[in-house]
Design an enzyme around this catalytic site. Structure first.
Site, PDB file in Angstrom:
ATOM      1  N   GLY A 224       0.785  -1.219   0.000  1.00 63.75           N
ATOM      2  CA  GLY A 224       0.000   0.000   0.000  1.00 63.75           C
ATOM      3  C   GLY A 224       0.821   1.276   0.000  1.00 63.75           C
ATOM      4  O   GLY A 224       0.338   2.324   0.449  1.00 63.75           O
ATOM      5  N   SER A 225       2.057   1.221  -0.526  1.00 65.01           N
ATOM      6  CA  SER A 225       2.854   2.462  -0.565  1.00 65.01           C
ATOM      7  C   SER A 225       2.238   3.472  -1.534  1.00 65.01           C
ATOM      8  O   SER A 225       2.314   4.687  -1.298  1.00 65.01           O
ATOM      9  CB  SER A 225       4.303   2.169  -0.928  1.00 65.01           C
ATOM     10  OG  SER A 225       4.424   1.706  -2.251  1.00 65.01           O
TER      11      SER A 225
ATOM     12  N   ARG B 173     -14.621 -16.027 -10.214  1.00 64.23           N
ATOM     13  CA  ARG B 173     -14.237 -14.617 -10.308  1.00 64.23           C
ATOM     14  C   ARG B 173     -15.474 -13.731 -10.349  1.00 64.23           C
ATOM     15  O   ARG B 173     -15.495 -12.639  -9.774  1.00 64.23           O
ATOM     16  CB  ARG B 173     -13.385 -14.380 -11.561  1.00 64.23           C
ATOM     17  CG  ARG B 173     -11.984 -14.951 -11.433  1.00 64.23           C
ATOM     18  CD  ARG B 173     -11.113 -14.538 -12.613  1.00 64.23           C
ATOM     19  NE  ARG B 173      -9.876 -15.296 -12.608  1.00 64.23           N
ATOM     20  CZ  ARG B 173      -8.718 -14.878 -12.059  1.00 64.23           C
ATOM     21  NH1 ARG B 173      -8.631 -13.689 -11.509  1.00 64.23           N
ATOM     22  NH2 ARG B 173      -7.657 -15.636 -12.088  1.00 64.23           N
TER      23      ARG B 173
ATOM     24  N   ARG C 219      -5.726  -9.094  -8.404  1.00 63.45           N
ATOM     25  CA  ARG C 219      -6.704 -10.009  -8.996  1.00 63.45           C
ATOM     26  C   ARG C 219      -7.215  -9.462 -10.319  1.00 63.45           C
ATOM     27  O   ARG C 219      -7.654  -8.303 -10.400  1.00 63.45           O
ATOM     28  CB  ARG C 219      -7.920 -10.202  -8.072  1.00 63.45           C
ATOM     29  CG  ARG C 219      -7.620 -10.825  -6.728  1.00 63.45           C
ATOM     30  CD  ARG C 219      -7.032 -12.195  -6.786  1.00 63.45           C
ATOM     31  NE  ARG C 219      -7.858 -13.183  -7.461  1.00 63.45           N
ATOM     32  CZ  ARG C 219      -7.449 -14.409  -7.753  1.00 63.45           C
ATOM     33  NH1 ARG C 219      -6.219 -14.804  -7.437  1.00 63.45           N
ATOM     34  NH2 ARG C 219      -8.253 -15.249  -8.357  1.00 63.45           N
TER      35      ARG C 219
ATOM     36  N   LEU D 205      -9.827  -8.681 -12.986  1.00 63.70           N
ATOM     37  CA  LEU D 205     -11.250  -8.361 -12.820  1.00 63.70           C
ATOM     38  C   LEU D 205     -12.049  -8.758 -14.057  1.00 63.70           C
ATOM     39  O   LEU D 205     -11.563  -8.642 -15.186  1.00 63.70           O
ATOM     40  CB  LEU D 205     -11.396  -6.862 -12.546  1.00 63.70           C
ATOM     41  CG  LEU D 205     -10.722  -6.410 -11.241  1.00 63.70           C
ATOM     42  CD1 LEU D 205     -10.462  -4.917 -11.242  1.00 63.70           C
ATOM     43  CD2 LEU D 205     -11.555  -6.823 -10.030  1.00 63.70           C
TER      44      LEU D 205
ATOM     45  N   HIS E 136       0.659   0.381 -13.323  1.00 59.94           N
ATOM     46  CA  HIS E 136       1.337  -0.839 -13.737  1.00 59.94           C
ATOM     47  C   HIS E 136       2.835  -0.568 -13.843  1.00 59.94           C
ATOM     48  O   HIS E 136       3.253   0.425 -14.450  1.00 59.94           O
ATOM     49  CB  HIS E 136       0.791  -1.312 -15.088  1.00 59.94           C
ATOM     50  CG  HIS E 136       1.462  -2.565 -15.571  1.00 59.94           C
ATOM     51  ND1 HIS E 136       1.121  -3.807 -15.087  1.00 59.94           N
ATOM     52  CD2 HIS E 136       2.465  -2.763 -16.457  1.00 59.94           C
ATOM     53  CE1 HIS E 136       1.888  -4.717 -15.666  1.00 59.94           C
ATOM     54  NE2 HIS E 136       2.710  -4.111 -16.504  1.00 59.94           N
TER      55      HIS E 136
ATOM     56  N   LEU F 107      -6.531  -6.759 -20.328  1.00 56.96           N
ATOM     57  CA  LEU F 107      -5.625  -6.706 -19.169  1.00 56.96           C
ATOM     58  C   LEU F 107      -4.388  -5.851 -19.451  1.00 56.96           C
ATOM     59  O   LEU F 107      -3.638  -6.135 -20.381  1.00 56.96           O
ATOM     60  CB  LEU F 107      -5.210  -8.135 -18.795  1.00 56.96           C
ATOM     61  CG  LEU F 107      -4.370  -8.290 -17.531  1.00 56.96           C
ATOM     62  CD1 LEU F 107      -5.159  -7.916 -16.297  1.00 56.96           C
ATOM     63  CD2 LEU F 107      -3.848  -9.704 -17.414  1.00 56.96           C
ATOM     64  N   ASP F 108      -4.218  -4.807 -18.649  1.00 53.06           N
ATOM     65  CA  ASP F 108      -3.100  -3.860 -18.794  1.00 53.06           C
ATOM     66  C   ASP F 108      -3.082  -3.209 -20.176  1.00 53.06           C
ATOM     67  O   ASP F 108      -2.029  -2.721 -20.617  1.00 53.06           O
ATOM     68  CB  ASP F 108      -1.746  -4.544 -18.520  1.00 53.06           C
ATOM     69  CG  ASP F 108      -1.612  -5.008 -17.079  1.00 53.06           C
ATOM     70  OD1 ASP F 108      -2.200  -4.370 -16.194  1.00 53.06           O
ATOM     71  OD2 ASP F 108      -0.912  -6.007 -16.841  1.00 53.06           O
TER      72      ASP F 108
ATOM     73  N   GLN G 153       9.044   2.467  -8.108  1.00 52.04           N
ATOM     74  CA  GLN G 153       8.030   2.862  -7.114  1.00 52.04           C
ATOM     75  C   GLN G 153       8.186   4.320  -6.698  1.00 52.04           C
ATOM     76  O   GLN G 153       7.190   4.992  -6.427  1.00 52.04           O
ATOM     77  CB  GLN G 153       8.066   1.925  -5.910  1.00 52.04           C
ATOM     78  CG  GLN G 153       7.534   0.543  -6.323  1.00 52.04           C
ATOM     79  CD  GLN G 153       7.030  -0.297  -5.173  1.00 52.04           C
ATOM     80  OE1 GLN G 153       7.021   0.122  -4.023  1.00 52.04           O
ATOM     81  NE2 GLN G 153       6.604  -1.509  -5.490  1.00 52.04           N
TER      82      GLN G 153
HETATM   83  N1  NHR Z   1      -8.524  -6.351 -14.615  1.00 51.39           N
HETATM   84  C1  NHR Z   1      -8.858  -5.992 -15.853  1.00 51.39           C
HETATM   85  N2  NHR Z   1      -9.992  -6.484 -16.357  1.00 51.39           N
HETATM   86  N3  NHR Z   1      -8.098  -5.180 -16.625  1.00 51.39           N
HETATM   87  C2  NHR Z   1      -6.936  -4.694 -16.138  1.00 51.39           C
HETATM   88  O1  NHR Z   1      -6.218  -3.894 -16.899  1.00 51.39           O
HETATM   89  C3  NHR Z   1      -6.505  -5.069 -14.832  1.00 51.39           C
HETATM   90  C4  NHR Z   1      -7.364  -5.906 -14.084  1.00 51.39           C
HETATM   91  C5  NHR Z   1      -6.992  -6.314 -12.800  1.00 51.39           C
HETATM   92  C6  NHR Z   1      -5.779  -5.920 -12.260  1.00 51.39           C
HETATM   93  C7  NHR Z   1      -3.559  -4.817 -12.455  1.00 51.39           C
HETATM   94  C8  NHR Z   1      -2.511  -5.643 -13.255  1.00 51.39           C
HETATM   95  C9  NHR Z   1      -1.114  -5.030 -13.170  1.00 51.39           C
HETATM   96  O2  NHR Z   1      -0.969  -3.804 -13.073  1.00 51.39           O
HETATM   97  C10 NHR Z   1      -4.914  -5.115 -13.007  1.00 51.39           C
HETATM   98  C11 NHR Z   1      -5.280  -4.669 -14.278  1.00 51.39           C
HETATM   99  C12 NHR Z   1      -2.900  -9.017 -11.582  1.00 51.39           C
HETATM  100  C13 NHR Z   1      -2.610  -9.894 -12.625  1.00 51.39           C
HETATM  101  C14 NHR Z   1      -2.665 -11.382 -12.425  1.00 51.39           C
HETATM  102  O3  NHR Z   1      -2.225 -12.135 -13.269  1.00 51.39           O
HETATM  103  C15 NHR Z   1      -2.275  -9.341 -13.857  1.00 51.39           C
HETATM  104  C16 NHR Z   1      -2.261  -7.968 -14.049  1.00 51.39           C
HETATM  105  C17 NHR Z   1      -2.565  -7.116 -12.993  1.00 51.39           C
HETATM  106  C18 NHR Z   1      -2.871  -7.638 -11.757  1.00 51.39           C
HETATM  107  N4  NHR Z   1      -3.270 -11.861 -11.305  1.00 51.39           N
HETATM  108  C19 NHR Z   1      -3.458 -13.285 -10.949  1.00 51.39           C
HETATM  109  C20 NHR Z   1      -4.927 -13.699 -11.148  1.00 51.39           C
HETATM  110  O4  NHR Z   1      -5.128 -14.907 -11.395  1.00 51.39           O
HETATM  111  C21 NHR Z   1      -3.126 -13.545  -9.508  1.00 51.39           C
HETATM  112  C22 NHR Z   1      -1.719 -13.198  -9.161  1.00 51.39           C
HETATM  113  C23 NHR Z   1      -1.464 -13.140  -7.644  1.00 51.39           C
HETATM  114  O5  NHR Z   1      -2.390 -13.251  -6.830  1.00 51.39           O
HETATM  115  O6  NHR Z   1      -0.290 -12.918  -7.285  1.00 51.39           O
HETATM  116  O7  NHR Z   1      -5.851 -12.882 -11.001  1.00 51.39           O
HETATM  117  O8  NHR Z   1      -0.119  -5.769 -13.289  1.00 51.39           O
HETATM  118  C1  GAR Z   2       3.518  -1.285  -7.392  1.00 48.12           C
HETATM  119  O1  GAR Z   2       4.836  -1.208  -7.870  1.00 48.12           O
HETATM  120  C2  GAR Z   2       2.551  -1.487  -8.525  1.00 48.12           C
HETATM  121  O2  GAR Z   2       2.947  -0.859  -9.718  1.00 48.12           O
HETATM  122  C3  GAR Z   2       2.592  -2.970  -8.683  1.00 48.12           C
HETATM  123  O3  GAR Z   2       2.740  -3.499  -7.388  1.00 48.12           O
HETATM  124  C4  GAR Z   2       3.325  -2.536  -6.534  1.00 48.12           C
HETATM  125  C5  GAR Z   2       2.407  -2.305  -5.382  1.00 48.12           C
HETATM  126  O4  GAR Z   2       3.043  -1.570  -4.381  1.00 48.12           O
HETATM  127  N1  GAR Z   2       1.381  -3.446  -9.277  1.00 48.12           N
HETATM  128  C6  GAR Z   2       1.298  -4.622  -9.843  1.00 48.12           C
HETATM  129  O5  GAR Z   2       2.241  -5.356  -9.994  1.00 48.12           O
HETATM  130  C7  GAR Z   2      -0.101  -4.990 -10.266  1.00 48.12           C
HETATM  131  N2  GAR Z   2      -0.089  -6.296 -10.781  1.00 48.12           N
HETATM  132  P1  GAR Z   2       2.222  -0.926  -3.173  1.00 48.12           P
HETATM  133  O6  GAR Z   2       1.314  -2.007  -2.611  1.00 48.12           O
HETATM  134  O7  GAR Z   2       3.284  -0.542  -2.194  1.00 48.12           O
HETATM  135  O8  GAR Z   2       1.456   0.255  -3.686  1.00 48.12           O
END
Ligand code: NHR
Ligand code: GAR
Length: 221
Positions: free
Chosen positions: A20-21, A73, A99, A101, A117, A152-153, A179
């Protein structure tokens, strides 16, 4: 003015999974720069996320919604919606939320949900970006704030901040440097939203009615 009584303040819900930084940088910016914004709630899918503690320390309501308690989900996302909607947020912020979404969830908050990201999107979507940047031998890395879409992303970019990759540095060191940039650009984007300067229209991002380039506003630290 007390932000809780200011009807013009934008209402924000922050979703986290960990430290949560980034949440902290937004909490601090709202306080220090007197941004016209209020964090109504912080929601984590992980019980031990340190960001929940940060919320509590600042008197912000926090919720833990355990994704493992839901059999799909879709059901987890419905539970999230049930927790979020009573706050009637103007903005949903993903800050280290881990997670993926569903399309239904993303559609419900269309144009109102953003993510940070840790890469220069469209490069390195997904996880473990710092390690992958080093393995590819890229000379540049950074962070991107984008609208969340079902892709996604892949949603439209608002801001990017870049830095040079130093030869031989570790993924941890690189993550730390990225960060540091993240903690500058998330508060900036929240400020823009609080001033109602950002708009998503037909999958394109406008700042003050000016169309931003595909890689967003180029943040210079
Ligand atoms: N959801 C949608 N629909 N679209 C995006 O652009 C999203 C999203 C949910 C999260 C953040 C994203 C990142 O910045 C984000 C963007 C998690 C995963 C992942 O693979 C991928 C991308 C991002 C966040 N999650 C696994 C899953 O099965 C679990 C991984 C874990 O728990 O460590 O959901 O990177
Ligand atoms: C951040 O660097 C963010 O960009 C990354 O995780 C860190 C969270 O730090 N996000 C992802 O990798 C999303 N998949 P924080 O919890 O200290 O804000």
């Amino acid at each position: 003015m007390n932000p809780n009584t200011d009807v013009t303040a934008i209402k924000i819900v922050v979703l986290i999974s960990g430290n949560g930084s980034n949440l902290q940088s937004i909490i601090d910016a709202i306080a220090e720069r007197n941004l016209n914004a209020e964090i109504c709630a912080v929601i984590s899918n992980k019980q031990n996320a340190y960001g929940l503690q940060r919320a509590n320390d600042h008197g912000i309501t926090s919720h833990w919604i355990d994704h493992k308690k839901y059999s799909s989900r879709e059901q987890f996302d419905q539970a999230l919606i049930k927790a979020i909607d009573p706050y009637k947020p103007d903005l949903i912020i993903l800050a280290g939320f881990m997670r993926i979404l569903t399309e239904a969830f993303v559609g419900h908050y269309q144009g109102k949900m953003i993510n940070i990201h840790p890469s220069l999107l469209p490069k390195f979507r997904g996880l473990n970006t710092h390690q992958r940047v080093l393995e590819e031998g890229d000379s540049e890395h950074g962070a991107t704030i984008h609208f969340v879409t079902p892709d996604l992303d892949g949603g439209p970019t608002i801001v990017q901040a870049r830095l040079p990759v130093v030869a031989g540095e570790s993924a941890e060191k690189l993550a730390e440097k990225v960060q540091r940039l993240e903690h500058q650009i998330y508060p900036l984007v929240v400020e823009w939203f609080s001033e109602r300067r950002i708009r998503l229209d037909q999958n394109k991002v406008y700042l003050d009615d000016n169309l931003l380039p595909a890689n967003g506003f180029d943040f210079i630290a």
